[in-house]
Design a protein around this motif. Structure first.
Motif, mmCIF file in Angstrom:
data_model
loop_
_atom_site.group_PDB
_atom_site.id
_atom_site.type_symbol
_atom_site.label_atom_id
_atom_site.label_comp_id
_atom_site.label_asym_id
_atom_site.label_seq_id
_atom_site.Cartn_x
_atom_site.Cartn_y
_atom_site.Cartn_z
ATOM 1 N N GLU A 135 0.805 -0.961 0.159
ATOM 2 C CA GLU A 135 -0.014 0.068 -0.102
ATOM 3 C C GLU A 135 0.964 1.431 0.042
ATOM 4 N N SER A 154 -5.414 -1.677 2.289
ATOM 5 C CA SER A 154 -4.720 -3.019 2.715
ATOM 6 C C SER A 154 -5.654 -3.769 3.627
ATOM 7 N N GLY A 204 -6.204 -8.089 5.422
ATOM 8 C CA GLY A 204 -5.736 -9.222 5.726
ATOM 9 C C GLY A 204 -6.480 -10.417 6.199
ATOM 10 N N PRO A 210 -6.025 -9.581 10.184
ATOM 11 C CA PRO A 210 -5.101 -8.395 10.496
ATOM 12 C C PRO A 210 -4.703 -8.210 11.966
ATOM 13 N N SER A 221 -4.807 -2.020 8.354
ATOM 14 C CA SER A 221 -5.130 -3.258 7.767
ATOM 15 C C SER A 221 -6.273 -3.816 8.088
#
Length: 125
Positions: free
Chosen positions: A3, A18, A20, A23, A46
């Protein structure tokens, strides 16, 4: 890191987020590695991928191990790439070993981000 590089190289021509599969925030070594490259990622977050509306994206890039396999269903009109890179957060040892692992991955992510941006932002002939 991806990012940060995308924001740095694409500026306002790309909107980037971003996420995950699990995360946990930004790793301090990632912040350090990006600061070393002159990019501040302190304000980045994230988010949980499962909570994102993927239909609003043109591209989804997955990184590290099983991220591609654990992603929610991606709509078929979204372009995807998987960059199978080792997660430097898993490196154990001396701080210098961990820093070096983050540098290696930082370099590879930067290379791939630049390549991706070249492919998608340059007009096709």
């Amino acid at each position: 890191m991806a990012e940060g590089f995308t924001r740095y190289y694409a500026g306002s021509t790309a909107i980037v987020d971003s996420a995950g599969t699990d995360p946990v925030g930004i790793n301090p070594y990632a912040k350090w590695a990006m600061n070393e490259a002159g990019i501040d990622i302190d304000g980045q977050t994230s988010d949980a991928l499962a909570e994102m509306d993927l239909s609003s994206f043109d591209y989804v890039i997955t990184l590290c191990g099983d991220a591609r396999d654990r992603c929610p269903a991606i709509p078929p009109d979204i372009r995807t790439e998987h960059w199978d890179l080792p997660d430097p957060a898993g490196v154990r040892g001396r701080p210098s070993d961990v820093i070096q692992a983050f540098r290696v991955i930082r370099f590879e992510i930067e290379r791939r981000v630049r390549d991706l941006l070249t492919r998608i932002l340059q007009p096709q002939s």
